[in-house]
Design a protein around this motif. Sequence first.
Motif, PDB file in Angstrom:
ATOM      1  N   THR A   2       0.854  -1.177   0.102  1.00 53.23           N
ATOM      2  CA  THR A   2       0.242  -0.080   0.148  1.00 53.23           C
ATOM      3  C   THR A   2       0.834   1.348  -0.015  1.00 53.23           C
ATOM      4  O   THR A   2       2.031   1.117   0.396  1.00 53.23           O
ATOM      5  CB  THR A   2      -0.859   0.294   1.219  1.00 53.23           C
ATOM      6  OG1 THR A   2      -0.166   0.411   2.588  1.00 53.23           O
ATOM      7  CG2 THR A   2      -1.732  -1.269   1.308  1.00 53.23           C
ATOM      8  N   ALA A   3       0.381   2.369  -0.391  1.00 57.17           N
ATOM      9  CA  ALA A   3       1.072   3.760  -0.353  1.00 57.17           C
ATOM     10  C   ALA A   3       1.543   4.212   1.107  1.00 57.17           C
ATOM     11  O   ALA A   3       2.481   4.537   1.278  1.00 57.17           O
ATOM     12  CB  ALA A   3       0.131   4.685  -0.862  1.00 57.17           C
ATOM     13  N   GLU A   4       0.593   3.923   1.923  1.00 57.11           N
ATOM     14  CA  GLU A   4       0.865   4.030   3.374  1.00 57.11           C
ATOM     15  C   GLU A   4       2.006   3.130   3.784  1.00 57.11           C
ATOM     16  O   GLU A   4       2.973   3.643   4.352  1.00 57.11           O
ATOM     17  CB  GLU A   4      -0.292   3.561   4.195  1.00 57.11           C
ATOM     18  CG  GLU A   4      -0.193   4.281   5.538  1.00 57.11           C
ATOM     19  CD  GLU A   4      -1.475   4.075   6.379  1.00 57.11           C
ATOM     20  OE1 GLU A   4      -1.431   4.832   7.580  1.00 57.11           O
ATOM     21  OE2 GLU A   4      -2.454   3.832   5.843  1.00 57.11           O
ATOM     22  N   ALA A   5       2.337   1.907   3.535  1.00 57.15           N
ATOM     23  CA  ALA A   5       3.385   1.003   3.848  1.00 57.15           C
ATOM     24  C   ALA A   5       4.589   1.538   3.112  1.00 57.15           C
ATOM     25  O   ALA A   5       5.583   1.528   3.855  1.00 57.15           O
ATOM     26  CB  ALA A   5       3.051  -0.537   3.602  1.00 57.15           C
ATOM     27  N   LEU A   6       4.588   1.904   1.779  1.00 58.69           N
ATOM     28  CA  LEU A   6       5.629   2.511   1.246  1.00 58.69           C
ATOM     29  C   LEU A   6       6.253   3.715   1.613  1.00 58.69           C
ATOM     30  O   LEU A   6       7.399   3.966   1.938  1.00 58.69           O
ATOM     31  CB  LEU A   6       5.237   2.934  -0.160  1.00 58.69           C
ATOM     32  CG  LEU A   6       6.206   3.239  -1.056  1.00 58.69           C
ATOM     33  CD1 LEU A   6       7.779   2.080  -1.293  1.00 58.69           C
ATOM     34  CD2 LEU A   6       5.799   3.339  -2.548  1.00 58.69           C
ATOM     35  N   ILE A  22      11.657  15.099   9.393  1.00 63.77           N
ATOM     36  CA  ILE A  22      10.399  14.113   8.662  1.00 63.77           C
ATOM     37  C   ILE A  22       8.888  14.440   8.773  1.00 63.77           C
ATOM     38  O   ILE A  22       8.807  14.423   9.908  1.00 63.77           O
ATOM     39  CB  ILE A  22      11.168  12.819   8.694  1.00 63.77           C
ATOM     40  CG1 ILE A  22      12.674  12.591   8.389  1.00 63.77           C
ATOM     41  CG2 ILE A  22      10.180  11.684   7.826  1.00 63.77           C
ATOM     42  CD1 ILE A  22      12.960  11.099   8.962  1.00 63.77           C
ATOM     43  N   LEU A  23       8.464  14.461   7.699  1.00 62.94           N
ATOM     44  CA  LEU A  23       7.018  14.835   7.711  1.00 62.94           C
ATOM     45  C   LEU A  23       6.272  13.890   6.572  1.00 62.94           C
ATOM     46  O   LEU A  23       6.759  13.888   5.522  1.00 62.94           O
ATOM     47  CB  LEU A  23       6.636  16.262   7.428  1.00 62.94           C
ATOM     48  CG  LEU A  23       5.368  16.787   7.510  1.00 62.94           C
ATOM     49  CD1 LEU A  23       4.895  16.792   8.939  1.00 62.94           C
ATOM     50  CD2 LEU A  23       5.222  18.559   6.847  1.00 62.94           C
ATOM     51  N   VAL A  24       5.325  13.291   7.003  1.00 61.54           N
ATOM     52  CA  VAL A  24       4.468  12.562   6.065  1.00 61.54           C
ATOM     53  C   VAL A  24       3.142  13.344   5.861  1.00 61.54           C
ATOM     54  O   VAL A  24       2.409  13.512   7.021  1.00 61.54           O
ATOM     55  CB  VAL A  24       4.104  11.008   6.675  1.00 61.54           C
ATOM     56  CG1 VAL A  24       3.346  10.158   5.709  1.00 61.54           C
ATOM     57  CG2 VAL A  24       5.629  10.297   6.827  1.00 61.54           C
ATOM     58  N   MET A  25       2.758  13.419   4.807  1.00 63.17           N
ATOM     59  CA  MET A  25       1.476  14.187   4.401  1.00 63.17           C
ATOM     60  C   MET A  25       0.675  13.254   3.719  1.00 63.17           C
ATOM     61  O   MET A  25       0.808  12.753   2.561  1.00 63.17           O
ATOM     62  CB  MET A  25       2.092  15.503   3.701  1.00 63.17           C
ATOM     63  CG  MET A  25       2.916  16.311   4.319  1.00 63.17           C
ATOM     64  SD  MET A  25       3.211  18.023   3.214  1.00 63.17           S
ATOM     65  CE  MET A  25       1.609  18.963   3.446  1.00 63.17           C
ATOM     66  N   ASP A  26      -0.429  13.235   4.280  1.00 61.69           N
ATOM     67  CA  ASP A  26      -1.497  12.290   3.589  1.00 61.69           C
ATOM     68  C   ASP A  26      -2.511  13.077   2.782  1.00 61.69           C
ATOM     69  O   ASP A  26      -3.218  14.048   3.210  1.00 61.69           O
ATOM     70  CB  ASP A  26      -2.457  11.530   4.884  1.00 61.69           C
ATOM     71  CG  ASP A  26      -3.385  10.294   4.238  1.00 61.69           C
ATOM     72  OD1 ASP A  26      -3.722  10.526   2.975  1.00 61.69           O
ATOM     73  OD2 ASP A  26      -3.922   9.733   4.996  1.00 61.69           O
ATOM     74  N   ASP A  36      -0.780  10.114  -3.299  1.00 60.10           N
ATOM     75  CA  ASP A  36      -1.467   9.764  -2.000  1.00 60.10           C
ATOM     76  C   ASP A  36      -0.787  10.382  -0.901  1.00 60.10           C
ATOM     77  O   ASP A  36      -1.286  10.688   0.182  1.00 60.10           O
ATOM     78  CB  ASP A  36      -1.563   8.325  -1.747  1.00 60.10           C
ATOM     79  CG  ASP A  36      -2.633   7.582  -2.712  1.00 60.10           C
ATOM     80  OD1 ASP A  36      -3.409   8.190  -3.393  1.00 60.10           O
ATOM     81  OD2 ASP A  36      -2.729   6.308  -2.808  1.00 60.10           O
ATOM     82  N   PHE A  37       0.553  10.240  -1.012  1.00 55.45           N
ATOM     83  CA  PHE A  37       1.330  10.712   0.102  1.00 55.45           C
ATOM     84  C   PHE A  37       2.608  11.628  -0.197  1.00 55.45           C
ATOM     85  O   PHE A  37       3.218  11.201  -1.309  1.00 55.45           O
ATOM     86  CB  PHE A  37       1.876   9.666   0.948  1.00 55.45           C
ATOM     87  CG  PHE A  37       0.935   8.672   1.825  1.00 55.45           C
ATOM     88  CD1 PHE A  37       0.555   9.155   3.124  1.00 55.45           C
ATOM     89  CD2 PHE A  37       0.325   7.720   1.257  1.00 55.45           C
ATOM     90  CE1 PHE A  37      -0.138   8.508   3.777  1.00 55.45           C
ATOM     91  CE2 PHE A  37      -0.707   6.964   1.936  1.00 55.45           C
ATOM     92  CZ  PHE A  37      -0.890   7.333   3.529  1.00 55.45           C
ATOM     93  N   PHE A  38       3.119  12.689   0.304  1.00 57.58           N
ATOM     94  CA  PHE A  38       4.423  13.215   0.320  1.00 57.58           C
ATOM     95  C   PHE A  38       5.094  12.820   1.547  1.00 57.58           C
ATOM     96  O   PHE A  38       4.537  13.022   2.720  1.00 57.58           O
ATOM     97  CB  PHE A  38       4.112  14.883   0.292  1.00 57.58           C
ATOM     98  CG  PHE A  38       3.921  15.484  -0.963  1.00 57.58           C
ATOM     99  CD1 PHE A  38       3.736  14.778  -2.112  1.00 57.58           C
ATOM    100  CD2 PHE A  38       3.544  16.666  -0.960  1.00 57.58           C
ATOM    101  CE1 PHE A  38       3.581  15.527  -3.322  1.00 57.58           C
ATOM    102  CE2 PHE A  38       3.207  17.405  -2.254  1.00 57.58           C
ATOM    103  CZ  PHE A  38       3.165  16.725  -3.443  1.00 57.58           C
ATOM    104  N   TYR A  84       7.575   7.742  -6.688  1.00 57.45           N
ATOM    105  CA  TYR A  84       6.960   6.277  -6.682  1.00 57.45           C
ATOM    106  C   TYR A  84       5.430   6.294  -6.917  1.00 57.45           C
ATOM    107  O   TYR A  84       4.879   5.115  -6.599  1.00 57.45           O
ATOM    108  CB  TYR A  84       7.170   5.733  -5.278  1.00 57.45           C
ATOM    109  CG  TYR A  84       8.679   5.528  -5.170  1.00 57.45           C
ATOM    110  CD1 TYR A  84       9.460   4.240  -5.426  1.00 57.45           C
ATOM    111  CD2 TYR A  84       9.462   6.576  -4.229  1.00 57.45           C
ATOM    112  CE1 TYR A  84      10.737   4.208  -5.124  1.00 57.45           C
ATOM    113  CE2 TYR A  84      10.909   6.383  -4.059  1.00 57.45           C
ATOM    114  CZ  TYR A  84      11.569   5.196  -4.602  1.00 57.45           C
ATOM    115  OH  TYR A  84      12.770   4.876  -4.182  1.00 57.45           O
ATOM    116  N   VAL A  85       5.034   7.079  -7.710  1.00 64.22           N
ATOM    117  CA  VAL A  85       3.717   7.292  -8.152  1.00 64.22           C
ATOM    118  C   VAL A  85       2.579   7.623  -6.982  1.00 64.22           C
ATOM    119  O   VAL A  85       2.082   8.617  -7.002  1.00 64.22           O
ATOM    120  CB  VAL A  85       3.159   6.090  -9.018  1.00 64.22           C
ATOM    121  CG1 VAL A  85       1.678   6.157  -9.586  1.00 64.22           C
ATOM    122  CG2 VAL A  85       4.077   5.583 -10.291  1.00 64.22           C
TER     123      VAL A  85
END
Length: 115
Positions: A2-6, A22-26, A36-38, A84-85
Amino acid sequence: MTAEALSKVIVKGMEEKKASDILVMDLRNIKNTVTDFFVICSGNSDTQIDAISKSIEEEVHKAGESPAWKVEGKANGQWILMDYVNVVAHIFLKDKREFYGLEELWGDAKTTRIH
């Protein structure tokens, strides 16, 4: 995967080379987004930024995922974008990150600050 796992695999690659802020943006609940994510981080030098991008490539490979569809910015060493798309990693020199302000541009995103 999944995109979240990646995105978590990408964070691990960043952490391996001591990336900061480090920042994860949903972005999944925002209309007209291209991914889906940055996953965004900062580095202190062009050498560290390059090392972070290589570490991400290694971690993604170890996880059995395909290489990035597109990588840009390695030549200038100020902002490397790894597409990574479904997940896009952004590795910035600190001052360039502030200048481009992706966090502000995508202010509606749900964000998770790693450190």
